[in-house]
Motif scaffolding. Structure first.
Motif, PDB file in Angstrom:
ATOM      1  N   ARG A 100       0.825  -1.213   0.000  1.00  0.00           N
ATOM      2  CA  ARG A 100       0.000   0.000   0.000  1.00  0.00           C
ATOM      3  C   ARG A 100       0.854   1.256   0.000  1.00  0.00           C
ATOM      4  NH1 ARG A 100      -4.346  -1.288   4.604  1.00  0.00           N
ATOM      5  NH2 ARG A 100      -2.381  -1.619   5.635  1.00  0.00           N
TER       6      ARG A 100
ATOM      7  N   ASP B 118      -5.484  -0.607  -1.725  1.00  0.00           N
ATOM      8  CA  ASP B 118      -5.774  -0.531  -0.288  1.00  0.00           C
ATOM      9  C   ASP B 118      -7.178  -1.068  -0.053  1.00  0.00           C
ATOM     10  OD1 ASP B 118      -6.187   0.076   2.349  1.00  0.00           O
ATOM     11  OD2 ASP B 118      -5.768   2.217   2.156  1.00  0.00           O
TER      12      ASP B 118
ATOM     13  N   HIS C 103      -9.374   0.760   2.554  1.00  0.00           N
ATOM     14  CA  HIS C 103      -9.990   2.019   2.133  1.00  0.00           C
ATOM     15  C   HIS C 103     -10.086   2.044   0.603  1.00  0.00           C
ATOM     16  CE1 HIS C 103      -9.405   3.377   6.245  1.00  0.00           C
ATOM     17  NE2 HIS C 103      -8.146   2.983   6.151  1.00  0.00           N
TER      18      HIS C 103
ATOM     19  N   ARG D  45     -12.428   2.891  -1.610  1.00  0.00           N
ATOM     20  CA  ARG D  45     -12.990   4.053  -2.300  1.00  0.00           C
ATOM     21  C   ARG D  45     -12.017   5.229  -2.301  1.00  0.00           C
ATOM     22  NH1 ARG D  45     -17.835   2.158  -3.468  1.00  0.00           N
ATOM     23  NH2 ARG D  45     -19.085   1.044  -1.967  1.00  0.00           N
ATOM     24  N   GLU D  46     -11.332   5.428  -1.183  1.00  0.00           N
ATOM     25  CA  GLU D  46     -10.337   6.501  -1.136  1.00  0.00           C
ATOM     26  C   GLU D  46      -9.188   6.197  -2.098  1.00  0.00           C
ATOM     27  OE1 GLU D  46     -11.396   5.034   1.751  1.00  0.00           O
ATOM     28  OE2 GLU D  46     -12.293   6.625   2.931  1.00  0.00           O
ATOM     29  N   TRP D  47      -8.777   4.930  -2.152  1.00  0.00           N
ATOM     30  CA  TRP D  47      -7.701   4.536  -3.057  1.00  0.00           C
ATOM     31  C   TRP D  47      -8.107   4.804  -4.504  1.00  0.00           C
ATOM     32  CZ3 TRP D  47      -7.125   1.098  -7.079  1.00  0.00           C
ATOM     33  CH2 TRP D  47      -5.810   0.850  -7.503  1.00  0.00           C
TER      34      TRP D  47
ATOM     35  N   ALA E 174     -10.305   6.912  -5.572  1.00  0.00           N
ATOM     36  CA  ALA E 174     -10.438   8.353  -5.787  1.00  0.00           C
ATOM     37  C   ALA E 174      -9.088   9.000  -6.070  1.00  0.00           C
ATOM     38  CB  ALA E 174     -11.095   9.006  -4.578  1.00  0.00           C
ATOM     39  N   ARG E 175      -8.009   8.400  -5.619  1.00  0.00           N
ATOM     40  CA  ARG E 175      -6.670   8.946  -5.851  1.00  0.00           C
ATOM     41  C   ARG E 175      -6.070   8.505  -7.178  1.00  0.00           C
ATOM     42  NH1 ARG E 175      -6.073   7.252  -0.502  1.00  0.00           N
ATOM     43  NH2 ARG E 175      -4.773   5.500  -1.160  1.00  0.00           N
ATOM     44  N   GLN E 176      -6.717   7.600  -7.871  1.00  0.00           N
ATOM     45  CA  GLN E 176      -6.160   7.100  -9.123  1.00  0.00           C
ATOM     46  C   GLN E 176      -6.317   8.124 -10.236  1.00  0.00           C
ATOM     47  OE1 GLN E 176      -4.307   4.224  -8.836  1.00  0.00           O
ATOM     48  NE2 GLN E 176      -4.941   4.719  -6.750  1.00  0.00           N
TER      49      GLN E 176
END
Length: 134
Positions: free
Chosen positions: A36, A42, A45, A47-49, A51-53
């Motif tokens: 990670r 990840d 998390h 959804r957060e992962w 969203a960072r893509q």
């Protein structure tokens, strides 16, 4: 035509329902073996992962969301067409065509071919409407 008691159109519903899962797998592919801290997936998390893509992973995730959005109308159209006694061969062909167009849509989305993607989306919508009138 029926296979295992389901028409081709109902199998198309199954296939279309699996497309969002395929998009999610695509967005996450190649990241499961990475730690990670190095940008690997990840699962604590997700959804957060996601969203960072960026780039194609972000587009695959967006294609996943759009695939979920397209499902209710398609499922409803197929069920309504069956209940109204639509010509089965026509319904099967249109439902199969819808799935093919949605696969093309996903491919064009991930490849960042916006005009081709929009064309595939529009054609799939037209096919879906045609299912209601078959």
């Amino acid at each position: 035509m029926k296979l295992a008691g389901l028409t081709v159109a109902y199998w198309a519903v199954v296939a279309a329902s699996l497309l969002p899962i395929g998009c999610a797998w695509l967005a996450k592919s190649g990241t499961f073996s990475k730690p990670r801290r190095d940008g690997g997936f990840d699962n604590q998390h997700p959804r957060e992962w996601l969203a960072r893509q960026s780039d194609w992973r972000a587009r695959a995730n967006a294609a996943q969301a759009n695939s979920f959005e397209a499902l209710p109308f398609f499922i409803g159209a197929v069920i309504i067409a069956h209940q109204l006694g639509a010509a089965q061969v026509r319904l099967d062909v249109l439902a199969f065509l819808f799935v093919v167009l949605r696969v093309l849509y996903i491919m064009m989305y991930v490849a960042n071919l916006a005009t081709a993607r929009s064309l595939a989306w529009t054609l799939a919508l037209i096919v879906n409407i045609a299912i209601l009138f078959v």
